[in-house]
Design a protein around this motif. Sequence first.
Motif, PDB file in Angstrom:
ATOM      1  N   GLY A 172      34.997  14.291  30.643  1.00 51.06           N
ATOM      2  CA  GLY A 172      36.387  14.326  30.233  1.00 51.06           C
ATOM      3  C   GLY A 172      37.264  14.958  31.296  1.00 51.06           C
ATOM      4  N   PRO A 173      38.567  15.016  31.059  1.00 52.57           N
ATOM      5  CA  PRO A 173      39.495  15.513  32.082  1.00 52.57           C
ATOM      6  C   PRO A 173      39.291  16.972  32.450  1.00 52.57           C
ATOM      7  N   ALA A 174      38.797  17.800  31.530  1.00 55.80           N
ATOM      8  CA  ALA A 174      38.588  19.214  31.852  1.00 55.80           C
ATOM      9  C   ALA A 174      37.548  19.388  32.944  1.00 55.80           C
ATOM     10  N   ALA A 175      36.564  18.513  32.984  1.00 58.66           N
ATOM     11  CA  ALA A 175      35.500  18.609  33.992  1.00 58.66           C
ATOM     12  C   ALA A 175      36.038  18.368  35.400  1.00 58.66           C
ATOM     13  N   GLY A 176      37.064  17.550  35.523  1.00 58.04           N
ATOM     14  CA  GLY A 176      37.618  17.256  36.837  1.00 58.04           C
ATOM     15  C   GLY A 176      38.786  18.121  37.217  1.00 58.04           C
ATOM     16  N   ASP A 177      39.036  19.181  36.464  1.00 61.80           N
ATOM     17  CA  ASP A 177      40.226  20.025  36.690  1.00 61.80           C
ATOM     18  C   ASP A 177      39.811  21.499  36.601  1.00 61.80           C
ATOM     19  N   PRO A 178      38.958  21.987  37.533  1.00 63.73           N
ATOM     20  CA  PRO A 178      38.362  23.310  37.359  1.00 63.73           C
ATOM     21  C   PRO A 178      39.270  24.478  37.733  1.00 63.73           C
ATOM     22  N   ARG A 179      40.276  24.266  38.576  1.00 63.42           N
ATOM     23  CA  ARG A 179      41.042  25.402  39.084  1.00 63.42           C
ATOM     24  C   ARG A 179      41.828  26.153  38.017  1.00 63.42           C
ATOM     25  N   PRO A 180      42.450  25.487  37.051  1.00 64.71           N
ATOM     26  CA  PRO A 180      43.144  26.265  36.012  1.00 64.71           C
ATOM     27  C   PRO A 180      42.211  27.169  35.219  1.00 64.71           C
ATOM     28  N   LEU A 181      40.976  26.729  34.998  1.00 64.52           N
ATOM     29  CA  LEU A 181      40.020  27.569  34.292  1.00 64.52           C
ATOM     30  C   LEU A 181      39.688  28.808  35.115  1.00 64.52           C
ATOM     31  N   GLU A 182      39.515  28.643  36.418  1.00 61.03           N
ATOM     32  CA  GLU A 182      39.257  29.797  37.274  1.00 61.03           C
ATOM     33  C   GLU A 182      40.448  30.743  37.285  1.00 61.03           C
ATOM     34  N   SER A 183      41.661  30.186  37.250  1.00 62.59           N
ATOM     35  CA  SER A 183      42.865  31.021  37.185  1.00 62.59           C
ATOM     36  C   SER A 183      42.903  31.823  35.889  1.00 62.59           C
ATOM     37  N   ALA A 184      42.478  31.200  34.790  1.00 61.02           N
ATOM     38  CA  ALA A 184      42.441  31.909  33.507  1.00 61.02           C
ATOM     39  C   ALA A 184      41.429  33.040  33.550  1.00 61.02           C
ATOM     40  N   ARG A 185      40.283  32.798  34.181  1.00 62.12           N
ATOM     41  CA  ARG A 185      39.284  33.860  34.301  1.00 62.12           C
ATOM     42  C   ARG A 185      39.813  35.017  35.147  1.00 62.12           C
ATOM     43  N   ALA A 186      40.564  34.697  36.181  1.00 67.25           N
ATOM     44  CA  ALA A 186      41.151  35.754  37.011  1.00 67.25           C
ATOM     45  C   ALA A 186      42.152  36.581  36.201  1.00 67.25           C
ATOM     46  N   ARG A 187      42.890  35.911  35.329  1.00 65.77           N
ATOM     47  CA  ARG A 187      43.841  36.664  34.495  1.00 65.77           C
ATOM     48  C   ARG A 187      43.099  37.599  33.539  1.00 65.77           C
ATOM     49  N   MET A 188      41.954  37.186  33.060  1.00 64.22           N
ATOM     50  CA  MET A 188      41.160  38.056  32.193  1.00 64.22           C
ATOM     51  C   MET A 188      40.781  39.351  32.915  1.00 64.22           C
ATOM     52  N   VAL A 189      40.485  39.264  34.207  1.00 61.74           N
ATOM     53  CA  VAL A 189      40.180  40.467  34.980  1.00 61.74           C
ATOM     54  C   VAL A 189      41.400  41.384  35.023  1.00 61.74           C
ATOM     55  N   ARG A 190      42.575  40.797  35.249  1.00 65.32           N
ATOM     56  CA  ARG A 190      43.797  41.613  35.290  1.00 65.32           C
ATOM     57  C   ARG A 190      44.081  42.234  33.931  1.00 65.32           C
ATOM     58  N   LEU A 191      43.874  41.473  32.863  1.00 66.35           N
ATOM     59  CA  LEU A 191      44.103  42.017  31.527  1.00 66.35           C
ATOM     60  C   LEU A 191      43.134  43.152  31.220  1.00 66.35           C
ATOM     61  N   THR A 192      41.901  43.004  31.665  1.00 67.83           N
ATOM     62  CA  THR A 192      40.922  44.069  31.453  1.00 67.83           C
ATOM     63  C   THR A 192      41.363  45.350  32.151  1.00 67.83           C
ATOM     64  N   ASP A 193      41.871  45.217  33.381  1.00 66.84           N
ATOM     65  CA  ASP A 193      42.374  46.387  34.114  1.00 66.84           C
ATOM     66  C   ASP A 193      43.561  47.018  33.393  1.00 66.84           C
ATOM     67  N   ARG A 194      44.463  46.187  32.906  1.00 66.71           N
ATOM     68  CA  ARG A 194      45.638  46.720  32.192  1.00 66.71           C
ATOM     69  C   ARG A 194      45.227  47.428  30.919  1.00 66.71           C
ATOM     70  N   ALA A 195      44.286  46.840  30.174  1.00 64.42           N
ATOM     71  CA  ALA A 195      43.840  47.455  28.938  1.00 64.42           C
ATOM     72  C   ALA A 195      43.172  48.805  29.208  1.00 64.42           C
ATOM     73  N   ALA A 196      42.382  48.882  30.297  1.00 61.27           N
ATOM     74  CA  ALA A 196      41.732  50.142  30.639  1.00 61.27           C
ATOM     75  C   ALA A 196      42.756  51.210  31.021  1.00 61.27           C
ATOM     76  N   LYS A 197      43.778  50.821  31.762  1.00 62.06           N
ATOM     77  CA  LYS A 197      44.823  51.774  32.148  1.00 62.06           C
ATOM     78  C   LYS A 197      45.595  52.243  30.921  1.00 62.06           C
ATOM     79  N   ALA A 198      45.866  51.330  30.003  1.00 62.95           N
ATOM     80  CA  ALA A 198      46.591  51.700  28.777  1.00 62.95           C
ATOM     81  C   ALA A 198      45.770  52.663  27.947  1.00 62.95           C
ATOM     82  N   ALA A 199      44.444  52.488  27.930  1.00 64.50           N
ATOM     83  CA  ALA A 199      43.579  53.378  27.145  1.00 64.50           C
ATOM     84  C   ALA A 199      43.543  54.783  27.723  1.00 64.50           C
ATOM     85  N   ARG A 200      43.669  54.865  29.066  1.00 64.57           N
ATOM     86  CA  ARG A 200      43.649  56.178  29.718  1.00 64.57           C
ATOM     87  C   ARG A 200      44.976  56.896  29.635  1.00 64.57           C
ATOM     88  N   ALA A 201      46.067  56.137  29.395  1.00 73.70           N
ATOM     89  CA  ALA A 201      47.414  56.744  29.401  1.00 73.70           C
ATOM     90  C   ALA A 201      47.614  57.683  28.212  1.00 73.70           C
TER      91      ALA A 201
END
Length: 339
Positions: free
Chosen positions: A310-339
Amino acid sequence: MSRLSFEKKRAQQPAAHPAVVHVRVSGAGSASVGGTAVTAAPGQEIQQAVLDHLQRLAISLGAPIRATIHDDRVGCVVPLEVSADGSSRVAGEPARVAPRAAPGVVQAPTGQFGPAPVMDLPSPRTAVPAVPAPATARDREAAAPAPAPLPDPESTPAAASTPARGFDAVAEEVLGDEPVTETAEGAELLAEPMRRINAAVRDGRIEEAAGLADRTVAEASAVLGPRHAEVLHLRELTAYIAYLAGDPVRACGLSLDLARLRRQALDAESAYGNVQSAATAWRAVRDPEEGLRLGRDLIALWADLAAEPGPAAGDPRPLESARARMVRLTDRAAKAARA
């Protein structure tokens, strides 16, 4: 009207002229856009809330919104144009007017109406002549406006030949002359209510459109069944309206539910479109914990689709971008927990 005939007719339509709305920002920090009250989220400046609302109107209209910003706090009128991609520009000369204040009360300047901190879009908002308050990097992330439901330029190298998916496809249907339905019974049952919903969205009456859409989904489900093609199509519209209304959490959840149903029905194309809608809404979720919760569900489903034909198989970059955002969200959540 079928989807195919809709696309042909849509391509022949001339570009719409920019709409004009009146915006008033009161001395108390509240605002109205075209007579509709706008409130800021906790920690959000009222200027940002107004710009987000204008961006959503531009998205629903398919054309830039021209607004006259009357800021009672400082007595300034600024003509502004806001595009669907979130960029803005001053559309004329700002003018001074007398600020509104209670008799005998001296009103201190609080800063002219201006755009939000720069967000991560190809065309960031242009600054209105003003001196905004300093903002930290954390403030900019927390106040970032909802991204417009436009295709990711990195994920669409052949944009001219790529079909509209997700909220893009829904927006095109809303802007069409006639409602788009899936079946003959749908055209008979739903053409008129969909016409009213689409008109409300185009006019910027988003709250009214949301109520109409919810009622129409309930009525269509009772008559046709909850998994009927017309009901799923209506739920796509409901998710898009939730996004325009500033409720990205609901928009993301609705789109994920639709993607699961479409995948179960072996409709990979529609499932991927719903995943793209969910991703658009997810990127607008500001709370890091909520973003992580939704992001886990989104990426798990997205990865499953990408592993299948299907089309998702031929369009991998947006999925990688979403995974990168998860890393940023994890960092933000950790900083918020320490605040």
